[in-house]
Enzyme design. Structure first.
Site, PDB file in Angstrom:
ATOM      1  N   GLY A 211       0.790  -1.225   0.000  1.00 35.22           N
ATOM      2  CA  GLY A 211       0.000   0.000   0.000  1.00 35.22           C
ATOM      3  C   GLY A 211       0.827   1.282   0.000  1.00 35.22           C
ATOM      4  CB  SER A 263     -12.387  -6.014   8.501  1.00 34.03           C
ATOM      5  OG  SER A 263     -11.534  -5.307   9.355  1.00 34.03           O
ATOM      6  CG  ASN A 388      -0.472  -6.388   6.501  1.00 33.34           C
ATOM      7  OD1 ASN A 388      -1.614  -6.703   6.171  1.00 33.34           O
ATOM      8  ND2 ASN A 388       0.179  -5.372   5.942  1.00 33.34           N
TER       9      ASN A 388
HETATM   10  P1  GTP Z   1      -7.447  -5.640   3.119  1.00 34.14           P
HETATM   11  O1  GTP Z   1      -6.863  -6.335   1.956  1.00 34.14           O
HETATM   12  O2  GTP Z   1      -6.437  -5.332   4.186  1.00 34.14           O
HETATM   13  O3  GTP Z   1      -8.231  -4.414   2.780  1.00 34.14           O
HETATM   14  O4  GTP Z   1      -8.420  -6.679   3.883  1.00 34.14           O
HETATM   15  P2  GTP Z   1      -9.803  -7.436   3.591  1.00 34.14           P
HETATM   16  O5  GTP Z   1     -10.938  -6.647   4.133  1.00 34.14           O
HETATM   17  O6  GTP Z   1      -9.894  -7.876   2.189  1.00 34.14           O
HETATM   18  O7  GTP Z   1      -9.665  -8.680   4.572  1.00 34.14           O
HETATM   19  P3  GTP Z   1      -9.575 -10.248   4.290  1.00 34.14           P
HETATM   20  O8  GTP Z   1     -10.799 -10.800   3.599  1.00 34.14           O
HETATM   21  O9  GTP Z   1      -8.287 -10.530   3.661  1.00 34.14           O
HETATM   22  O10 GTP Z   1      -9.601 -10.820   5.765  1.00 34.14           O
HETATM   23  C1  GTP Z   1      -8.680 -10.454   6.741  1.00 34.14           C
HETATM   24  C2  GTP Z   1      -8.617 -11.476   7.830  1.00 34.14           C
HETATM   25  O11 GTP Z   1      -9.914 -11.696   8.399  1.00 34.14           O
HETATM   26  C3  GTP Z   1      -8.125 -12.826   7.330  1.00 34.14           C
HETATM   27  O12 GTP Z   1      -7.205 -13.324   8.263  1.00 34.14           O
HETATM   28  C4  GTP Z   1      -9.379 -13.652   7.266  1.00 34.14           C
HETATM   29  O13 GTP Z   1      -9.114 -15.025   7.443  1.00 34.14           O
HETATM   30  C5  GTP Z   1     -10.243 -13.068   8.390  1.00 34.14           C
HETATM   31  N1  GTP Z   1     -11.705 -13.207   8.090  1.00 34.14           N
HETATM   32  C6  GTP Z   1     -12.311 -12.885   6.916  1.00 34.14           C
HETATM   33  N2  GTP Z   1     -13.647 -13.178   6.960  1.00 34.14           N
HETATM   34  C7  GTP Z   1     -13.884 -13.663   8.198  1.00 34.14           C
HETATM   35  C8  GTP Z   1     -15.073 -14.125   8.867  1.00 34.14           C
HETATM   36  O14 GTP Z   1     -16.180 -14.143   8.318  1.00 34.14           O
HETATM   37  N3  GTP Z   1     -14.926 -14.530  10.166  1.00 34.14           N
HETATM   38  C9  GTP Z   1     -13.704 -14.521  10.786  1.00 34.14           C
HETATM   39  N4  GTP Z   1     -13.649 -14.946  12.055  1.00 34.14           N
HETATM   40  N5  GTP Z   1     -12.565 -14.105  10.199  1.00 34.14           N
HETATM   41  C10 GTP Z   1     -12.650 -13.672   8.926  1.00 34.14           C
HETATM   42  C1  SPV Z   2      -5.160  -2.424   3.089  1.00 31.36           C
HETATM   43  O1  SPV Z   2      -4.289  -2.239   3.961  1.00 31.36           O
HETATM   44  O2  SPV Z   2      -6.323  -2.018   3.196  1.00 31.36           O
HETATM   45  C2  SPV Z   2      -4.831  -3.192   1.872  1.00 31.36           C
HETATM   46  C3  SPV Z   2      -3.455  -3.612   1.686  1.00 31.36           C
HETATM   47  O3  SPV Z   2      -5.703  -3.441   1.075  1.00 31.36           O
HETATM   48  S1  SPV Z   2      -2.439  -2.331   1.147  1.00 31.36           S
HETATM   49  O4  SPV Z   2      -2.336  -2.432  -0.315  1.00 31.36           O
HETATM   50  O5  SPV Z   2      -1.121  -2.538   1.738  1.00 31.36           O
HETATM   51  O6  SPV Z   2      -2.972  -1.071   1.535  1.00 31.36           O
END
Ligand code: GTP
Ligand code: SPV
Ligand code: MN
Length: 607
Positions: A211, A263, A388
């Site tokens: 990011g 999240s 991360n």
């Molecule tokens: P960024 O790429 O940082 O913007 O994140 P994102 O919102 O795409 O998050 P992502 O789906 O990668 O999930 C982040 C973490 O939350 C991972 O470790 C997942 O395994 C966990 N996670 C996602 N969905 C759930 C859920 O429904 N329940 C639980 N307990 N954990 C979850």
């Molecule tokens: C976030 O942090 O919300 C991401 C990963 O999606 S990054 O590209 O590092 O910002």
């Protein structure tokens, strides 16, 4: 320095404004060579990076990279939006005058790429040929080959995306800097990640991590994009975008939504239908991190994912939680892993939540590159992978990617959801019918911060529409802009707030999450269609227990269901006080938002 004109000619880079920009920054950064890249250069650049040891092989056709150990997540306090108009100063955008920031960045970047190659990456943050192309084009200059390889996966890359656009491109300059000597996290921190939004110029110094360094993705795709959207009538949000098709009715609904970083956006967009529901519902992946949204000439709210790939959280990704992600990173797909654990002998990778921890420690290195076998007793429980740590794969590798994901016309949006890691108060889902109340709900999204931002994990904070780290202009204007844009839509998009992260007193998650999350989303679309009526509460309409598809949920979940479908009135009344203070920071917030707040507060008091 080779002859710049010659290199640009050879690469077919004909855009005169782009050529000027490249020459200007080649002179400032002092790079020794210039190379213009396109997606077709991937194999050659991968081979060179392997040869130079900047990438390591991670099995057949997959790769591994480690970023500097103090450079593993976005650095929010070093991230700045600069303009020449102080009225652009908001609560969260770390606004500074561009007259102050530009000279600082030029000074830091002067001569900083000496001896290195400056790669020129012409890119488009959009499926090509759509209405927002002129806001989506950019040219990243970087002295880091790993950034090039990641950008090739995350964006559409090549000179053809920018040659015809004249001056309509974002200038995005990235200089890695001398990472061991930048004072990360000290009072003498030398890193600066600046978006000069009113000049459509991005200047990032002092990182090679996602990011902070893939400028098309976050700095342009979110910060610059949202500023441009504000001035030009569209929305740019940290949203996932998915479709749910229903075999029985032949209908398809598209839902976008914001959850703060790490999240659950990636996981939701990749979700499979729970086994017990058979094959009636199918989720199609459009995007997992960014959506650009507008209202078309027919009054239809539409959106597309500007990215070409997924930069996904590795932690807890496995065959049970997210089999789609595991498919999308299988051998041979050109995946790049960052900061996971790596076995230097077998070239395997591993992260917490991947499955059983390897018992034979031979060859295993943690995310810092240190031998696991050499750990002292008090280091034994330390993470092997950075929390991360991430995988990078292209959309075409995602098994449930929508057939029309590359269509520049985007898709109709039927629902907008907000959510986050909230351990109490927020029910599984609550639907919101009113535009101002929906926008109000987004602006008051409160959740626990995650490891995706350096040093903030677990801190409870408001994260408006999940845009807090990416906000480019004042929140009051942001709220008004949302009312204006979505207010033009005549296709009746519904809002909802979701929460997969309620916990019991013993700390366990009360809802199993992951693929089960499809159940409340199906309910939301049924509710929008008037097929179920739900239960009215002061904070929205929640599902009646028997309206949710319950087949196949385990005993514990069924026992916890009433709790996740409860509105804890006392907690909500307390929350309204916090919200009042939160919103009061945003001077000039539209009266409609305050009215929505007061309506909800009154309904809670009278309930
Ligand atoms: P960024 O790429 O940082 O913007 O994140 P994102 O919102 O795409 O998050 P992502 O789906 O990668 O999930 C982040 C973490 O939350 C991972 O470790 C997942 O395994 C966990 N996670 C996602 N969905 C759930 C859920 O429904 N329940 C639980 N307990 N954990 C979850
Ligand atoms: C976030 O942090 O919300 C991401 C990963 O999606 S990054 O590209 O590092 O910002
Ligand atoms: Mn994100």
């Amino acid at each position: 320095m080779t002859d710049v004109e010659n290199v640009l000619d050879q690469a077919g880079l004909t855009n005169a404004d782009v050529r000027e920009y490249v020459k200007e920054w080649a002179a400032i950064t002092g790079a020794s060579r210039i190379e213009v890249v396109s997606a077709a250069d991937d194999a050659r650049l991968i081979a060179a990076a392997l040869e130079a040891g900047e990438l390591l092989p991670a099995g057949e056709g997959s790769y591994y990279s480690r970023s500097y150990f103090k450079d593993t997540a976005r650095a929010e306090e070093r991230t700045i939006v600069a303009t020449s108009d102080e009225r652009d100063k908001g609560t969260y955008n770390n606004w500074r005058p561009s007259a102050e920031m530009k000279p600082k960045l030029i000074e830091l970047m002067t001569g900083a790429s000496e001896g290195k190659t400056m790669y020129v990456i012409p890119y488009l943050m959009a499926p090509a040929g759509g209405p927002l192309d002129k806001f989506a084009a950019g040219v990243e200059l970087t002295d880091n080959v790993n950034v090039v390889l990641q950008m090739i996966r995350m964006a559409r890359v090549g000179v053809d995306y920018i040659n015809h656009l004249g001056n309509d491109f974002v200038r995005a300059v990235h200089v890695t800097g001398d990472l061991p000597n930048l004072g990360q996290g000290t009072p003498d921190d030398k890193r600066y990640f600046v978006t000069v939004a009113d000049e459509r110029t991005i200047l990032h110094f002092g990182s090679s991590y996602g990011g902070n360094a893939l400028l098309g993705k976050i700095a342009h795709g979110l910060r610059q994009g949202s500023y441009d959207g504000w001035k030009n009538g569209f929305l740019v949000e940290q949203f996932m975008l998915l479709g749910i098709s229903d075999k029985e009715t032949g209908k398809k609904y598209n839902i976008c939504g914001g959850f703060p970083s790490a999240s659950g956006k990636t996981n939701l967009a990749m979700t499979l239908s729970p086994d017990a529901l058979g094959d009636r519902y199918h989720v199609e992946f459009y995007g997992d991190d960014i959506a650009w949204i507008w209202v078309d000439e027919n009054g239809v709210l539409r959106g597309f994912n500007p990215e070409n790939g997924v930069f996904g959280v590795a932690k807890d990704t496995n065959e049970h939680t997210n089999p789609t992600a595991i498919e999308s990173i299988k051998p041979g797909l050109g995946v790049i892993y960052t900061n996971v654990a790596y076995n230097e002998k077998t070239q395997e990778v591993w992260w917490e939540g991947r499955g059983d921890k390897p018992t034979d420690l031979d060859g295993w290195l943690d995310w810092k590159g240190e031998k696991i076998a050499d750990r002292s007793a008090d280091e034994a429980d330390d993470n092997w992978a950075h929390p991360n740590s991430r995988f990078t794969t292209t959309l075409a590798n995602v098994p449930n990617v929508a057939p029309d994901y590359d269509d520049a016309a985007g898709v109709e949006i039927h629902g907008i959801i907000f959510g986050g890691r909230t351990r109490d108060r927020e029910p599984l889902i609550r639907a919101i019918n009113d535009l101002a109340e929906g926008v109000y709900d987004g602006l008051t999204l409160g959740a626990e911060a995650t490891f995706a931002a350096d040093g903030l994990e677990g801190v409870l904070r408001y994260d408006p529409m999940s845009m807090r780290p990416f906000m480019s202009y004042p929140e009051a204007d942001y709220g008004q802009h949302w009312l204006n844009v979505v207010g033009k839509a005549t296709n009746n998009p519904i809002f909802a707030h979701v929460n997969w992260f309620q916990r019991g007193e013993d700390g366990r998650f009360l809802w199993p999450g992951y693929r089960e999350n499809l159940r409340p989303l199906v309910w939301l679309m049924q509710y929008r269609n008037g097929e179920v009526s739900g239960v009215e509460t002061p904070v929205g309409v929640i599902p009646a227990r028997d309206e949710l598809l319950l087949d196949g949920l385990d005993e514990q979940t069924l026992a916890d269901l009433d709790t996740v479908l409860t509105i804890d009135k006392d907690r909500w009344i307390q929350e309204m006080g916090y919200r009042e203070k939160h919103l009061a920071q945003f001077t000039g917030l539209p009266e409609e938002i305050w009215e929505a707040h007061r309506r909800v507060a009154k309904a809670l008091e009278e309930d």
